[in-house]
Structure formats: C-alpha cells, structure tokens
Design a protein around this motif. Structure first.
Motif, PDB file in Angstrom:
ATOM      1  N   ALA A   1     -10.075   7.460   0.288  1.00 40.91           N
ATOM      2  CA  ALA A   1      -8.837   7.042   0.936  1.00 40.91           C
ATOM      3  C   ALA A   1      -8.423   5.631   0.550  1.00 40.91           C
ATOM      4  N   ARG A   2      -9.391   4.723   0.403  1.00 45.38           N
ATOM      5  CA  ARG A   2      -9.047   3.325   0.221  1.00 45.38           C
ATOM      6  C   ARG A   2      -9.820   2.661  -0.901  1.00 45.38           C
TER       7      ARG A   2
ATOM      8  N   GLU B   1       0.835  -1.185   0.000  1.00 41.84           N
ATOM      9  CA  GLU B   1       0.000   0.000   0.000  1.00 41.84           C
ATOM     10  C   GLU B   1       0.872   1.237   0.000  1.00 41.84           C
TER      11      GLU B   1
ATOM     12  N   SER C   1      -4.265   6.258   7.416  1.00 42.90           N
ATOM     13  CA  SER C   1      -4.502   5.089   8.240  1.00 42.90           C
ATOM     14  C   SER C   1      -5.997   4.862   8.422  1.00 42.90           C
ATOM     15  N   LEU C   2      -6.341   3.646   8.865  1.00 39.15           N
ATOM     16  CA  LEU C   2      -7.747   3.338   9.101  1.00 39.15           C
ATOM     17  C   LEU C   2      -8.333   4.236  10.180  1.00 39.15           C
TER      18      LEU C   2
ATOM     19  N   VAL D   1      -7.978  -3.848   5.438  1.00 39.25           N
ATOM     20  CA  VAL D   1      -8.162  -2.633   4.638  1.00 39.25           C
ATOM     21  C   VAL D   1      -9.305  -1.781   5.179  1.00 39.25           C
TER      22      VAL D   1
ATOM     23  N   THR E   1      -8.892   7.707   8.636  1.00 41.60           N
ATOM     24  CA  THR E   1     -10.012   7.630   7.706  1.00 41.60           C
ATOM     25  C   THR E   1     -11.334   7.464   8.434  1.00 41.60           C
TER      26      THR E   1
ATOM     27  N   VAL F   1      -7.638   0.365  -3.236  1.00 47.80           N
ATOM     28  CA  VAL F   1      -7.171  -0.828  -2.528  1.00 47.80           C
ATOM     29  C   VAL F   1      -8.320  -1.787  -2.274  1.00 47.80           C
ATOM     30  N   VAL F   2      -9.471  -1.234  -1.855  1.00 48.35           N
ATOM     31  CA  VAL F   2     -10.642  -2.079  -1.615  1.00 48.35           C
ATOM     32  C   VAL F   2     -11.061  -2.778  -2.900  1.00 48.35           C
TER      33      VAL F   2
ATOM     34  N   GLN G   1      -0.895   6.706   2.123  1.00 48.49           N
ATOM     35  CA  GLN G   1      -2.293   6.371   2.302  1.00 48.49           C
ATOM     36  C   GLN G   1      -2.709   6.597   3.752  1.00 48.49           C
TER      37      GLN G   1
END
Length: 242
Positions: free
Chosen positions: A105-106, A4, A10-11, A151, A14, A109-110, A8
């Motif tokens: 944000a993700r 990643e 972080s969780l 993720v 986000t 990746v998702v 990006q």
C-alpha cells in the motif's frame, strides 16, 4: 513535491488489513501448534510403555532426576516444546504478512520519504578532516520515524520499519560511492553549501524499496526446518521406546 495518489489506501484501512493478516497467521500458528505439536506429543506419550523410572513416580526432585536420566522422557519434553515453536512461527509469519500489506500500500511512498529524509541528513553531515562523520551519529531512528509519521503512523511498527531499513542498508558503501561521485564532479560532499543531490535520493529510494520488499516476503523455510526437526525427533523417540 508530488502528492500521494488519490487511490492510495488510508492508514486506517492499511492498518486494519495488516492487523487481520497478522491475527490470521497467529491463529494458524496456534492451531498448528495445538493440532500438530500437541497431537504428536499425545501420540508419543501413548507409545511410552513399561514401568519406567521409579523416581518419576515419587514426584518432586525425583521426577527431575528421572527426566534427565530417561532419554524417552527428554524426547517427550522436547516434543511438547514444539507447540510453542509453531506458535512463534505463526507470529513471525504474521509480522511478514502485515508488512506485506504495508509495503504493497505504501512501499513506494515510504521509500521516497525515507530516502529523502536520509539523503537530507547525509548532505547536512559535517566533515571532519575532509570525511563525513559516522552515519549512525546523524541517522536517528526516532527522528526518521517522526518524519514518516504521516505515512506510516506512529508506534512500534513505524520504528521497526525504519530500524530494519537502517540496519540493512550498506550505508558506508553508499556514502563512499556518493562522496567519490561528488568529488569527481568537483562538488562539496557535505556541509551548508551542498546542494540536494537527485542521484543520491534515487539511489537511496531504490535500495530502500528493495529492502522493504525483502522484509515483506514471507519465508516458509523456518516452517520446513521445524517440521523436519519435529519428524526427526519423533523418529528418535519411537526408536528409543520400541
């Protein structure tokens, strides 16, 4: 396997931004309900004139009878319900805003992770008389949510994303297209000898990304519909009392 991006979010960050966006929209919906919904309701009550139905002053069952026999009172009740309507619209807008932060944000990746997970399960599906079994029997929301936990994290948000994507993807059409392309190339469509198909993963990743973008796009159409219905109902009520 690509790592990643270092930049990006972080969780935690986000999730915090998504939570603030959700809370902000809910607060706006509540204020809209109190100010607009409650204000119109109070204004309409001020326009009610005359002695009204005597049963309404009796209380109990008489008031209920008056409610259903007096159109102006019915309009008043419906106008009051718009307070809750605006609050619910704020909640729906908040969910879309929160998902917007998550997708921004993700999202890529998702889409890649979920596309790869779905592709792996599709390629491993057993065949029955030369055709794949139902995708729903192998594509489990629980299992896919666990794979995406690094993720998306764990919880209802992750499950809602996976469930939304699975419900919106035209899986039958995509499976049929994939089977035809594999058959045209003389390759096995499923089973132990089926090699990972980059084309299938690319197709799934693209369609999932498009689905996530649609999911994360807030729409003002429900608000405009509610405002139009609110104005129309107020107009009917004023016509009844004047």
């Amino acid at each position: 396997m690509s790592s990643e991006p270092a930049s990006q979010p972080s969780l935690v960050r986000t999730g915090a931004k998504a939570g603030l966006a959700f809370a902000g929209s809910v607060i706006k919906g509540g204020l809209l309900g109190v100010i607009l919904g409650g204000g119109v309701f109070v204004f309409y009550l001020s326009q009610l004139q005359g002695p009204g139905n005597p049963a309404a002053r009796a209380g109990g069952f008489g008031a209920i009878v008056a409610l259903f026999t007096s159109p102006p009172l019915m309009v008043a009740v419906l106008l009051f319900l718009f307070v809750g309507v605006y609050v619910m619209l704020g909640v729906a807008q908040g969910r879309a805003r929160a998902m917007q932060h998550l997708v921004a944000a993700r999202g890529e990746v998702v889409a890649q992770k979920l596309g790869g997970a779905i592709a792996g399960r599709i390629e491993a599906m057993p065949r029955t008389h030369g055709t794949l079994q139902r995708a729903a029997d192998w594509l489990s929301v629980d299992a896919l949510s666990k794979q995406l936990a690094p993720v998306l994290g764990e919880g209802k948000a992750a499950r809602s994303v996976v469930s939304f994507v699975l419900n919106r993807l035209p899986m039958s059409e995509m499976l049929a297209e994939w089977q035809e392309s594999r058959a045209a190339q003389g390759e096995s469509a499923a089973g132990e000898d089926a090699a990972p198909d980059p084309a299938l993963r690319a197709l799934l990743t693209r369609r999932i990304n498009e689905t996530l973008q649609d999911m994360a796009t807030p729409s003002r159409k429900p608000l405009y519909i509610a405002l139009g219905a609110h104005v129309a109902l107020l107009g009917v009520g004023l016509w009844l009392v004047n």
